[in-house]
Structures are given as C-alpha cells and as structure tokens.
Design an enzyme around this catalytic site. Structure first.
Site, PDB file in Angstrom:
ATOM      1  N   ASP A 191       8.234  13.895  -7.095  1.00  0.00           N
ATOM      2  CA  ASP A 191       7.431  13.083  -6.164  1.00  0.00           C
ATOM      3  C   ASP A 191       6.164  13.825  -5.737  1.00  0.00           C
ATOM      4  OD1 ASP A 191       9.893  11.080  -5.342  1.00  0.00           O
ATOM      5  OD2 ASP A 191      10.496  13.156  -5.590  1.00  0.00           O
ATOM      6  N   ASP A 231       2.946   8.848  -3.396  1.00  0.00           N
ATOM      7  CA  ASP A 231       3.990   8.279  -4.245  1.00  0.00           C
ATOM      8  C   ASP A 231       5.022   7.711  -3.276  1.00  0.00           C
ATOM      9  OD1 ASP A 231       5.676   7.611  -6.319  1.00  0.00           O
ATOM     10  OD2 ASP A 231       6.492   9.624  -6.536  1.00  0.00           O
ATOM     11  N   GLU A 269       0.599   4.471  -5.413  1.00  0.00           N
ATOM     12  CA  GLU A 269       1.163   3.890  -6.627  1.00  0.00           C
ATOM     13  C   GLU A 269       1.544   2.440  -6.361  1.00  0.00           C
ATOM     14  OE1 GLU A 269       2.983   6.369  -9.660  1.00  0.00           O
ATOM     15  OE2 GLU A 269       4.782   5.187  -9.319  1.00  0.00           O
TER      16      GLU A 269
END
Lengths: 192, 192
Positions: free
Chosen positions: B144, B11, B71
């Site tokens: 996260d 992330d 991501e």
C-alpha cells in the site's frame, strides 16, 4: 425516560440526498425538518461530494439530533450510482463519529417494514405512511425526502422500543404487527 | 516552469490506506513522506473512517501538496471491501475540494503503465520501480505504501508533461516508451 428523541435520517445520494429530522415522543413522530440536497451531474465529483457533505453537516449542526440513521448501501445494477452512494455514506458516517453522535445503518427492507409493516412496500406506500405518521397534508416529495423521514422514524422506534413496550399504546395496526413480529423474532433468537 | 511539483498519492482502504508524498522536478521524483494508515476491523465503521480521514487530512495539511491523486475504485470480487474503499475515496475527494487542491483519479492500469511501462505489472514490479525511481535501498513496505507513491509519481508525470516534452531528458526506457505511447494516443485523439 427522556420526553423525546430526535433522529436525523439520511437517504444518501450524489444527485439527490434526502435529509429528514423527526422528534419521537412515546412512539409518535413529529416533523422537525426535511430537505433534499442536490448536486449537478456536470460538476466534478469532488465538488458534488463537498456540496452534499456541507449540506448534511449543516443540518446536523442546526438540529443537533440524538442519533443519525443512514440507509445501508447494497449492490445495485448501476455500479456508478452505488459508488456515489457509498462515498456520501462515508462522509456522513465520519461526520457522525466526529460529533460523537450515534449512527445506525438500516437496510431498505428494515425501514419499509418498520413504517408500513411490509418490507417490500413501494415508494408510494412509504410516502403515504410517512404522511400519515407525521400528520401532513401531502406525502413529502420527492421520494428521497419521504425516505429520509422514514429512515429517521424507523431508527427512532428501533432505538427507543427495544422490547416493543410503548408500541402498544400509540402504534398503528401495521406498527403493532411489526413490533410483535420483531419481539417474536428476538425472543426466538434468545431461546435458541 | 515551477522548479518542482508536490503530489500526494492515496491508495484508499479501510484496513490499510497508503499515503505517499513526492516532489517531482524535471521528471525526477523524490520521496517526501510515506505512511500506511490502519484501522481495526473490530472497530465500528464510523470510527474506522474517522481515523483514516484524520490521518489523510493531517498528511495533506503537513505536506501541502500541489495536487492529490487517488486510485479509482472499480468493482471487485469483494463488495464489502469496495464499499470501504469508496467510502474512504469520498472522504479524500471532499478533503481535496475543501482545501481547493486539484485531485485526480487514476486507474490501477494507468499507474502501473506509467511507473513500470507495463499496465499489468504486479505488486513486486511496482514496488521495485518505485524503489529505483526514488533511489531507495528497499521497496517501501507494505505494498500500500509503494502503491501510494506510484500513484503520486504517475500523477506528477501526467500533470507536468502533457506533450511528453521533458520526458526524453531524464526518463528511463520504460517511461520514454510510455510517454511516446501516450503522446501517440493523444495526437491520434486530436487528429480524429
């Protein structure tokens, strides 16, 4: 005072990434190296980034600059292209940090104002000024090559002449005008 | 069929960057590693990028994943934060290419839909589903960390079960619903 300073400039991009190296002695820049790295839009993004990253790092390691300068990314109409530019920028910033070479981010306006005396100069004007400053027969092509050299020259001048001292000796009228404006802005800031 | 596949999810972020590693065997994910890399907003950008880059690369080299998932960056309200995310993404994409590890980009919606069955799930729902899927006592914190694990799980499922085959055996109702929708979408695409 060191005899000269070597600056590597990067005009970051995924399709074309300009890399230019100049030596600057007493405000006079000389061409050391210029190239435009390319990657194919048909390749996977990770391969494109790896190709450009390796090219930039090879140029850094071959020419061992005292400083690196990178054009600062701004919002543009095309978000996809901003992303590619930001990804390349991240890789170049990291490469500089890893090698403990100082890196500066310059805005397009700063670069244009520095080399042409006019912050809204177009690509042709920047190319022509780079040609004159480096005493070349023709402006470096494509524009990414000239831009990378302009970034390197602007950073070399910016870093070397904080008070504009040496500028008066060898500068062109445009450069003198810019140095004077810069000095005025700085002293104005100090007075406030 | 290999007994299990190891996926490292990222992330991406400059202030906090989640890194999660899972092994997936017959659609059942197990926690291998999770951490949140941090950098200080007061540090120069190049030092922040280097710190995060080294952390991600150390995790890749320690856990040797079969695949990496990241991501995908989108436009957000805060351009500065998008730039940091894009810069980290570029570094992770390059690290994967350099190691010849396949890397996939997943949208936040794909990740949420995959792990919760609902593409607009909130952070709490994603955290809770990650907790259940990995049989943990509490959801990984901060968000996260949970997000990085969700990205890894989603990619592990996506890559391993192209036709949704193994899904029926061990999947939760949400996962079965998602696999069915995905299979329907795929067969629809093939028919067209």
């Amino acid at each position: 005072m060191a005899a000269s300073v070597r600056v590597l400039g990067v005009d970051p991009g995924l399709t074309r990434c300009g890399v230019g190296v100049v030596d600057i002695a007493h405000r006079t820049p000389s061409l050391v190296h210029v190239e435009v790295l390319r990657s194919d839009a048909g390749e996977p993004i990770e391969q494109r980034l790896l190709r450009i990253a390796r090219g930039v790092e090879a140029a850094i390691d071959a020419h061992r600059p005292d400083a690196i300068a990178l054009e600062r990314v701004f919002a543009q109409a095309n978000l996809r292209s901003v992303m590619g530019v930001a990804q390349i920028s991240g890789i170049v910033l990291r490469a500089a940090a890893e090698r403990q070479i100082p890196i500066a981010l310059l805005t397009p306006t700063e670069v244009k104002a520095s080399v042409t005396g006019y912050g809204a100069a177009d690509k042709r004007q920047v190319g022509e000024m780079v040609r004159r400053l480096l005493r070349l027969e023709a402006a470096p092509k494509p524009a990414d090559a000239a831009d990378a050299l302009a970034i390197a020259i602007a950073e070399g001048w910016r870093a070397r002449v904080p008070g504009g001292g040496a500028a008066a000796v060898t500068a062109t009228p445009a450069q003198r005008a810019w140095a004077a404006a810069e000095a005025a802005a700085k002293s104005g800031r100090l007075r406030r």
